[in-house]
Design an enzyme around this catalytic site. Structure first.
Site, PDB file in Angstrom:
ATOM      1  N   GLU A  54      -7.040  -8.612  -6.051  1.00 31.14           N
ATOM      2  CA  GLU A  54      -7.880  -8.215  -5.406  1.00 31.14           C
ATOM      3  C   GLU A  54      -7.922  -6.591  -5.168  1.00 31.14           C
ATOM      4  OE1 GLU A  54     -10.007  -9.257  -1.857  1.00 31.14           O
ATOM      5  OE2 GLU A  54     -10.037 -11.378  -2.096  1.00 31.14           O
ATOM      6  N   ASP A  65     -13.908  -4.261   7.683  1.00 31.20           N
ATOM      7  CA  ASP A  65     -12.463  -4.162   8.019  1.00 31.20           C
ATOM      8  C   ASP A  65     -12.473  -4.232   9.281  1.00 31.20           C
ATOM      9  OD1 ASP A  65     -11.509  -5.222   5.515  1.00 31.20           O
ATOM     10  OD2 ASP A  65     -12.389  -2.893   4.455  1.00 31.20           O
TER      11      ASP A  65
END
Lengths: 266, 418
Positions: A54, A65
């Site tokens: 990724e 996040d």
């Protein structure tokens, strides 16, 4: 190489891992972290061990996040990470690897770049898919046809809070693999043992799709990887790699250790 | 119960709703992690139920009257009207509400909803601290745990409000990520909500965020404009003014005075002016003017006019006023702007500071720095209008919270003479 492999590197990577008796190992690192050149070195190291990489495109407001990836993204942006430099990195990585490369970012950078332009650049640089944590399938009506036309696979996310209806909507919308979030929360390495909600979620998703399902958020070592590999088709690791780099640790050694945890119970 | 008779329920208004996906034309939506989607669906369902439940509406009405002090006064500003020599200027005194701003209209509504949904823990973001104080106040009233996220820069600028929140029993968490202001506090609040979504209720303070927040906050704030209609009818024999002026950050006080008029036929609709914080000037790049200096983008779950660069990175907003220091403007405002229903005009820091001082002396009211942006524009607007025309300005908050910051800024500007 058979054409099916180049057409769908993602499915092939999961198939190959399965043949080897493993869950696929998926690694995440933000492009341009800590700097453009160092990122390329680290990404190449990861590509020696992972089945799928990724490529994160850092974003100023990453609300999915935790602190580790936030700070890494900020560092990359301070050191000049842009969408262009991310695509440059992808081209470099693609020139020496046939493993699937999937961009993970937020929707606004793609809107800013232009959805069609972004998709064209994905094709030109050798990107296989996209993961956008703030873009549920309901909001992907403009992006989806552009991705389909170009054979860019889309991964949407399911979560422990997802209702059966949501799991069906998400599972049916995915074209690459399904990403199951292991806990309610943001990304970040955690202590193990919080996976009790995952098996039922995966079982529900498998009623609607034959695509592989990877589990992420919180995997940080061999034990936590093993716990995920017991139930899922893929194991996603991100923050643990950044933590190791921040400590000046050995990225390859950690990747190797976690990879051992991806072995399926026989 | 006799109380039911004493306090007949207000009806929450039925303005046009966004479509099933929470869209106003192309704006709005639900750009959030999947974890939150079921919670937003539940919130939407519960809000619509509550909106049609007389018991909920009676409670809301009761607290708005007896706790907040509604209806707020519609004040004819004779001195300013005479000074500017044009339209008649009225101020809707939201600064006289309990806690000193319009924010409490929304936090009471949402806290009652949280209680109805059985959520015991409340999360909020705050910029100037007004929404944080209003949330902490509602939580103290209803016995709810309260966690407020506030940027480190805003904590410095608004230390008085930080202490008020703490006195009210809230936990204030300093946010140091990103630019340490409102947008980052909002990111942190959303991250908390993603993590604790099962037992926590997020009281969002503006008409931003994922559906149903923009529509819900609009409905709660529209009590301001609905009161204006009744009060203007009593005072002037007509419900509809010629112009309505309000400052806009995310846009909650402005939507409260715009929405009751926005969907009227264009021939009878008043001119609606939202004043955006232009900071040092839109041309300098140091501003918070999302319509005048931004493009269509996505932040905090909603598509709206937004400040961002060619890589989609959010450009930090700049404004002397912490409450307007936000890089986006809510989706319904974005729709009004695109459709020409309302006009959004830039007002600089310097103009706002000037209006802050002159208005205080002219009318004996210290306005919030946010509100001073609206007042500054009235100085341009009123003289262009006729004496039989009426402007209503939303005086969204009082300026006590700003006096130390204004003192600091004026000392800086006038430092040489000291």
């Amino acid at each position: 190489m058979p054409t099916t492999l180049t057409q769908n590197r993602i499915q092939s990577a999961f198939d190959q891992a399965k043949l080897e008796g493993r869950a696929a190992f998926i690694g995440y690192l933000p492009a341009g972290y800590p700097s453009h050149n160092e990122y390329l070195q680290h990404a190449k190291t990861l590509l020696e061990h992972v089945d799928l990489l990724e490529v994160g495109m850092p974003y100023s407001d990453p609300l999915g996040d935790g602190p580790t990836i936030q700070k890494a993204g900020e560092k990359a942006l301070q050191n000049g990470a842009t969408i262009s430099s991310m695509f440059e990195s992808v081209k470099v990585l693609r020139s020496s690897s046939e493993k699937p490369l999937v961009i993970m970012t937020y929707y606004n950078p793609i809107l800013a770049w232009g959805e069609a332009r972004f998709m064209d650049d994905c094709v030109a640089s050798g990107v296989d898919g996209l993961i956008l944590p703030d873009l549920p399938p309901d909001e992907a009506d403009t992006l989806r046809p552009l991705a389909l036309e170009r054979n860019i696979k889309l991964t949407f996310l399911i979560a422990p809070t997802s209702t059966p209806e949501r799991i069906e909507i998400v599972a049916l919308a995915c074209t690459g693999f399904v990403y199951a979030v292991s806990v309610t929360g943001v990304t970040g390495a955690r202590a193990t043992g919080a996976l009790h909600e995952v098996p039922a979620m995966l079982e529900r998703a498998r009623m609607h799709t034959t695509l592989p399902i990877a589990v992420g958020f919180g995997v940080s070592n061999r034990e936590s990887a093993q716990a995920v590999a017991d139930v899922a088709d893929g194991v996603v690791v991100g923050s643990a790699f950044i933590n190791t780099l921040e400590r000046g640790g050995d990225l390859g050694a950690l990747a190797l250790e976690i990879k051992q945890g991806t072995r399926k119970p026989s | 119960m006799t109380q039911v008779l004493e306090y007949p329920a207000l009806t929450l208004p039925n303005y046009p709703q966004p479509d099933a996906r929470g869209r106003y034309a192309e704006f709005g939506g639900r750009y959030v992690p999947e974890t939150l989607i079921p919670a937003l669906q539940e919130l939407e369902r519960c809000y619509l139920e509550a909106k049609n439940d007389p018991r909920y509406l009676e409670e809301l009405d009761y607290y708005l009257r007896d706790f907040v002090g509604r209806p707020s006064i519609l004040y004819y500003a004779r001195n300013l009207t005479e000074k500017l020599g044009g339209a008649k200027i009225y101020f809707k005194r939201e600064d006289l509400n309990h806690t000193g701003a319009h924010k409490i209209n929304n936090t009471i509504g949402q806290a009652l909803l949280a209680r109805r949904m059985g959520k015991k823990r409340i999360i909020a973001e705050t910029g100037a601290g007004q929404h944080g104080v209003a949330t902490a106040t509602a939580c103290a009233l209803f016995g709810l745990e309260c966690v407020v996220y506030m940027g480190a820069e805003d904590i410095r600028r608004q230390s008085l409000n930080v202490f008020r929140m703490k006195l009210l029993g809230a936990t204030v968490i300093e946010v140091t990520s990103g630019t340490s202001t409102l947008k980052d506090a909002t990111n942190e609040a959303i991250r908390d909500w993603v993590t604790n979504v099962r037992d926590s209720f997020y009281i969002l303070g503006s008409v931003v965020g994922p559906h149903p927040y923009p529509a819900m906050v609009r409905d709660f704030q529209s009590v301001i404009g609905e009161e204006i209609k009744k009060q203007l009818l009593e005072r002037e024999g007509r419900e509809i003014p010629d112009a309505v002026v309000a400052c806009v950050g995310g846009g909650s006080n402005a939507i409260g005075v715009f929405a009751p008029f926005a969907y009227l036929p264009a021939e009878i609709r008043p001119k609606l002016y939202g004043t955006e914080a232009a900071g040092d000037g839109v041309e300098t790049g140091r501003h918070a003017a999302s319509v005048n200096g931004g493009k269509i983008g996505v932040l905090h779950g909603s598509k709206m006019y937004l400040l961002f660069d060619e890589n989609g990175q959010i450009i930090p907003a700049h404004s002397v006023s912490a409450g307007l220091d936000y890089p986006g403007i809510g989706p319904e405002h974005s729709f009004y702007a695109q459709a020409g229903i309302a006009e959004y005009v830039p007002v600089t820091d310097a103009q706002a500071l000037e209006a802050f001082q002159s208005f205080t002396r002219t009318e004996g009211i210290i306005p919030a720095l946010e509100t001073a942006h609206a007042i500054a524009f009235v100085h341009e607007l009123a003289p262009t209008m006729q004496p039989d025309q009426i402007i209503v300005v939303n005086l969204s908050g009082r300026g006590d919270k700003d006096v130390t910051e204004v003192m600091r800024l004026l000392e800086k500007v006038e430092g040489i003479s000291h």
